[in-house]
Design a protein around this motif. Structure first.
Motif, PDB file in Angstrom:
ATOM      1  N   PHE A   9      74.362  28.766  50.583  1.00 37.93           N
ATOM      2  CA  PHE A   9      73.488  29.210  51.672  1.00 37.93           C
ATOM      3  C   PHE A   9      73.997  28.655  53.005  1.00 37.93           C
ATOM      4  N   ALA A  13      75.546  30.477  56.444  1.00 35.16           N
ATOM      5  CA  ALA A  13      75.101  30.149  57.810  1.00 35.16           C
ATOM      6  C   ALA A  13      76.270  29.753  58.706  1.00 35.16           C
ATOM      7  N   PRO A  19      77.193  36.975  53.051  1.00 32.81           N
ATOM      8  CA  PRO A  19      75.806  36.756  52.627  1.00 32.81           C
ATOM      9  C   PRO A  19      75.491  37.534  51.355  1.00 32.81           C
ATOM     10  N   ASP A  23      70.453  40.101  52.254  1.00 29.28           N
ATOM     11  CA  ASP A  23      70.635  39.875  53.694  1.00 29.28           C
ATOM     12  C   ASP A  23      71.276  41.106  54.338  1.00 29.28           C
ATOM     13  N   VAL A  30      72.052  35.213  59.428  1.00 30.58           N
ATOM     14  CA  VAL A  30      71.645  33.830  59.667  1.00 30.58           C
ATOM     15  C   VAL A  30      72.632  33.219  60.651  1.00 30.58           C
ATOM     16  N   ALA A  33      71.476  26.918  59.942  1.00 30.05           N
ATOM     17  CA  ALA A  33      70.648  26.371  58.871  1.00 30.05           C
ATOM     18  C   ALA A  33      71.038  24.911  58.656  1.00 30.05           C
ATOM     19  N   SER A  38      66.060  26.946  59.975  1.00 32.62           N
ATOM     20  CA  SER A  38      67.040  28.026  60.028  1.00 32.62           C
ATOM     21  C   SER A  38      66.635  29.019  61.107  1.00 32.62           C
ATOM     22  N   TYR A  70      66.987  29.944  53.575  1.00 29.20           N
ATOM     23  CA  TYR A  70      68.017  29.125  54.222  1.00 29.20           C
ATOM     24  C   TYR A  70      67.454  27.784  54.678  1.00 29.20           C
ATOM     25  N   SER A  74      68.687  24.124  53.021  1.00 34.41           N
ATOM     26  CA  SER A  74      69.307  23.068  53.825  1.00 34.41           C
ATOM     27  C   SER A  74      68.723  21.689  53.533  1.00 34.41           C
TER      28      SER A  74
END
Length: 137
Positions: A9, A13, A19, A23, A30, A33, A38, A70, A74
């Motif tokens: 993920f 980002a 992705p 997405d 994105v 993140a 995010s 996301y 993180s």
């Protein structure tokens, strides 16, 4: 498609890997993140518009859910995973074609459940707020 690991993920980002299909299908990109937060942009085209000329609410919820993934990713480690328990969306104003900015943040993180909030903005005005409970596996 292979299952993402948590670090993937963050790699999305950072622009290091492509992705996941959801997405791409939703036209979400994105942009950041880290540290439980995010940000991304959702490009709304006529595919998301209903007969009233506005975006269907489920699409707004989906955009928020993607960015929430996301945000929670993180904060987790590769041996962990997550799944939504619930998702509540409050709509503040209609969304039309154009760019929507989505911000998500982990509000609380426990051992088994996280609470995440997302806000969607179009034309610098809040369009929707989403709250989610997420099960941590």
């Amino acid at each position: 498609m292979k299952r993402f690991e948590i670090r993937d993920f963050l790699r999305v980002a950072n622009g290091e890997i492509e992705p996941p299909p959801c997405d791409t299908m939703m036209n979400i990109r994105v942009t950041a993140a880290s540290e439980g937060e995010s940000t991304g942009t959702w490009t709304v085209n006529d595919s998301f518009i209903n007969g009233n000329g506005v975006v269907m609410g489920g699409f707004l919820s989906s955009a928020a859910d993607i960015m929430m993934a996301y945000a929670i990713a993180s904060k987790l480690e590769d041996h962990q995973g997550f799944a939504s328990i619930n998702l509540d969306t409050t709509f503040h104003r209609p969304v039309t074609e154009g760019v929507v900015t989505v911000h998500a943040r982990v509000d609380r993180l426990g051992k088994r459940v996280a609470y995440v909030i997302a806000e969607l903005y179009q034309h610098d005005k809040k369009a929707a707020t989403c709250q989610s409970s997420i099960f941590i596996t």
